[in-house]
Design a protein around this motif. Structure first.
Motif, PDB file in Angstrom:
ATOM      1  N   GLY A   1       4.880  12.700  -0.729  1.00 19.11           N
ATOM      2  CA  GLY A   1       5.582  13.587   0.247  1.00 19.11           C
ATOM      3  C   GLY A   1       6.957  13.344   0.074  1.00 19.11           C
ATOM      4  N   VAL A   2       7.709  14.274   0.543  1.00 18.09           N
ATOM      5  CA  VAL A   2       9.354  14.253   0.518  1.00 18.09           C
ATOM      6  C   VAL A   2       9.724  14.781   1.939  1.00 18.09           C
ATOM      7  N   VAL A   3      10.685  14.144   2.648  1.00 16.87           N
ATOM      8  CA  VAL A   3      11.155  14.706   3.886  1.00 16.87           C
ATOM      9  C   VAL A   3      12.624  14.817   3.608  1.00 16.87           C
ATOM     10  N   ARG A   4      13.278  16.379   3.802  1.00 13.86           N
ATOM     11  CA  ARG A   4      14.339  16.492   3.694  1.00 13.86           C
ATOM     12  C   ARG A   4      15.107  17.164   4.985  1.00 13.86           C
ATOM     13  N   GLN A   5      16.220  16.727   4.987  1.00 12.26           N
ATOM     14  CA  GLN A   5      17.213  17.359   6.251  1.00 12.26           C
ATOM     15  C   GLN A   5      17.432  18.484   6.057  1.00 12.26           C
ATOM     16  N   GLN A   6      17.470  19.358   7.099  1.00 17.94           N
ATOM     17  CA  GLN A   6      17.816  20.814   6.929  1.00 17.94           C
ATOM     18  C   GLN A   6      18.983  20.988   7.931  1.00 17.94           C
ATOM     19  N   PHE A   7      19.752  22.273   7.556  1.00 13.90           N
ATOM     20  CA  PHE A   7      21.014  22.365   8.398  1.00 13.90           C
ATOM     21  C   PHE A   7      20.646  22.825   9.717  1.00 13.90           C
ATOM     22  N   GLY A   8      21.085  22.127  10.880  1.00 15.93           N
ATOM     23  CA  GLY A   8      21.115  22.429  12.200  1.00 15.93           C
ATOM     24  C   GLY A   8      22.512  22.776  12.812  1.00 15.93           C
ATOM     25  N   CYS A   9      22.784  23.590  13.571  1.00 11.18           N
ATOM     26  CA  CYS A   9      24.043  23.714  14.268  1.00 11.18           C
ATOM     27  C   CYS A   9      24.464  22.436  15.254  1.00 11.18           C
TER      28      CYS A   9
ATOM     29  N   THR B   1       3.522  11.353   5.409  1.00 12.33           N
ATOM     30  CA  THR B   1       5.289  11.656   5.277  1.00 12.33           C
ATOM     31  C   THR B   1       5.659  11.981   6.807  1.00 12.33           C
ATOM     32  N   LEU B   2       4.688  12.130   7.677  1.00  8.51           N
ATOM     33  CA  LEU B   2       5.564  11.989   9.166  1.00  8.51           C
ATOM     34  C   LEU B   2       5.826  10.773   9.181  1.00  8.51           C
ATOM     35  N   ILE B   3       5.349   9.869   9.145  1.00  5.93           N
ATOM     36  CA  ILE B   3       5.708   8.554   9.249  1.00  5.93           C
ATOM     37  C   ILE B   3       6.889   8.165   8.635  1.00  5.93           C
ATOM     38  N   ALA B   4       7.106   8.587   7.302  1.00  3.85           N
ATOM     39  CA  ALA B   4       8.255   8.229   6.646  1.00  3.85           C
ATOM     40  C   ALA B   4       9.369   9.175   7.386  1.00  3.85           C
ATOM     41  N   ALA B   5       9.115  10.401   7.768  1.00  8.20           N
ATOM     42  CA  ALA B   5      10.216  11.222   8.607  1.00  8.20           C
ATOM     43  C   ALA B   5      10.709  10.525   9.984  1.00  8.20           C
ATOM     44  N   THR B   6       9.591   9.777  10.554  1.00  5.50           N
ATOM     45  CA  THR B   6       9.922   9.230  11.742  1.00  5.50           C
ATOM     46  C   THR B   6      11.174   8.088  11.617  1.00  5.50           C
ATOM     47  N   PHE B   7      10.961   7.338  10.472  1.00  3.52           N
ATOM     48  CA  PHE B   7      11.946   6.284   9.923  1.00  3.52           C
ATOM     49  C   PHE B   7      13.393   6.974   9.676  1.00  3.52           C
TER      50      PHE B   7
ATOM     51  N   GLN C   1      22.558  16.127   2.407  1.00  3.98           N
ATOM     52  CA  GLN C   1      21.032  16.483   3.045  1.00  3.98           C
ATOM     53  C   GLN C   1      20.489  15.243   2.726  1.00  3.98           C
ATOM     54  N   ASN C   2      20.191  14.424   3.705  1.00  6.79           N
ATOM     55  CA  ASN C   2      19.535  13.275   3.567  1.00  6.79           C
ATOM     56  C   ASN C   2      18.062  13.678   3.422  1.00  6.79           C
ATOM     57  N   GLU C   3      17.294  12.605   2.538  1.00  4.92           N
ATOM     58  CA  GLU C   3      15.892  12.674   2.367  1.00  4.92           C
ATOM     59  C   GLU C   3      15.371  11.498   2.049  1.00  4.92           C
ATOM     60  N   THR C   4      14.011  11.477   2.162  1.00  4.53           N
ATOM     61  CA  THR C   4      13.342  10.174   2.024  1.00  4.53           C
ATOM     62  C   THR C   4      11.850  10.670   1.477  1.00  4.53           C
TER      63      THR C   4
ATOM     64  N   VAL D   1       0.860  -1.261  -0.110  1.00  4.87           N
ATOM     65  CA  VAL D   1      -0.002   0.131  -0.114  1.00  4.87           C
ATOM     66  C   VAL D   1       0.749   1.138   0.129  1.00  4.87           C
ATOM     67  N   ALA D   2       2.072   1.186   0.302  1.00  4.69           N
ATOM     68  CA  ALA D   2       2.935   2.459   0.472  1.00  4.69           C
ATOM     69  C   ALA D   2       4.384   1.697   0.321  1.00  4.69           C
ATOM     70  N   LYS D   3       5.150   2.944  -0.123  1.00  6.30           N
ATOM     71  CA  LYS D   3       6.578   2.711  -0.191  1.00  6.30           C
ATOM     72  C   LYS D   3       7.448   3.885   0.274  1.00  6.30           C
ATOM     73  N   ILE D   4       8.516   3.503   1.094  1.00  7.67           N
ATOM     74  CA  ILE D   4       9.295   4.578   1.633  1.00  7.67           C
ATOM     75  C   ILE D   4      10.738   4.321   1.136  1.00  7.67           C
ATOM     76  N   THR D   5      11.450   5.274   0.506  1.00 11.16           N
ATOM     77  CA  THR D   5      12.657   5.025  -0.176  1.00 11.16           C
ATOM     78  C   THR D   5      13.608   6.141   0.297  1.00 11.16           C
ATOM     79  N   ARG D   6      14.783   5.838   0.672  1.00 10.70           N
ATOM     80  CA  ARG D   6      16.043   6.633   1.190  1.00 10.70           C
ATOM     81  C   ARG D   6      17.174   6.239   0.196  1.00 10.70           C
ATOM     82  N   PRO D   7      17.677   7.297  -0.752  1.00  9.61           N
ATOM     83  CA  PRO D   7      18.719   6.976  -1.536  1.00  9.61           C
ATOM     84  C   PRO D   7      19.978   6.772  -0.657  1.00  9.61           C
ATOM     85  N   PHE D   8      20.832   5.799  -0.990  1.00  7.95           N
ATOM     86  CA  PHE D   8      22.278   5.866  -0.242  1.00  7.95           C
ATOM     87  C   PHE D   8      23.095   7.218  -0.686  1.00  7.95           C
TER      88      PHE D   8
END
Length: 213
Positions: A101-109, A193-199, A87-90, A71-78
């Motif tokens: 939906g897409v989740v992208r990592q943002q800069f954080g100090c 997409t929040l579920i994908a972000a949790t992974f 910048q990791n994304e899924t 029913v769904a597929k969550i992908t994160r490239p190597f």
């Protein structure tokens, strides 16, 4: 990972250890609020990446129902630069082939921050992780780790929380428990997409921690 869903406003899941010798993990169970199994998640990843790259590996998570229908597929490239400077994304597709939906990592100090986007690249929400320089993050003693879900205006509307599950489980097993809270009227694609972000948060922030225990 074992996942419990309260489909109205929150869900939680508990991740069991990964088996690095397999192409695919044993199925992760997804449970609805009454604890009846609703979905399973299978991780598919390259054996060499899992052995050599650990949490930095790419993966595809196949979400299937009780009838073994995907029913769904969550992908994160190597990414060859791993978790340090890339910048990791899924991406989540539901059904597979239809990106929702897409989740992208943002800069954080000193924290892991993320943003949630529509397939068209429109920003929807932000996720702000805890300050990792603080003693409270470094020490797991009886403390949940909270990633706040915020609107683009900065209002907190929910959170992704890694639960403290006790000294024995935290330090001697590879099991983690997460909960996700969001408004009941949030767009269903954004909830997924929040579920994908949790992974992604689990891999970036906690996978290596567990592997070292």
């Amino acid at each position: 990972m074992i996942v419990r869903f309260d489909i109205s406003s929150r869900f939680c899941f508990t991740k069991n250890s990964y088996s690095s010798g397999k192409r695919k993990d044993e199925p992760n169970q997804a449970l609805i609020a009454e604890h009846a199994t609703a979905y399973f998640a299978f991780e598919e990843s390259d054996g060499c990446e899992r052995l050599c790259c650990g949490a930095a590996r790419g993966y595809t998570l196949h979400i299937v129902d009780n009838f073994q229908k995907e029913v769904a597929k969550i992908t994160r490239p190597f990414l060859c630069c791993g978790n340090l400077c890339c910048q990791n994304e899924t991406t989540i597709e539901a059904p597979p082939g239809n990106v929702i939906g897409v989740v992208r990592q943002q800069f954080g100090c000193a924290s892991h921050n993320f943003a949630i986007y529509t397939p068209d690249g429109e920003a929807q929400l932000e996720i702000h992780g805890p300050n990792e320089c603080g003693f409270g993050f470094a020490c797991n003693c009886c403390a949940d780790k909270v990633f706040k879900v915020k609107t683009l205006e900065g209002d907190t509307i929910g959170d992704i929380r890694k639960k403290w599950t006790g000294m024995t489980r935290e330090y001697f097993t590879d099991a983690d428990t997460f909960t996700v809270k969001f408004p009941i009227d949030l767009n269903v694609n954004t909830k997924a997409t929040l579920i994908a972000a949790t992974f992604l948060i689990d891999f970036l922030c906690f996978e290596d921690n567990n592997a070292s225990r």
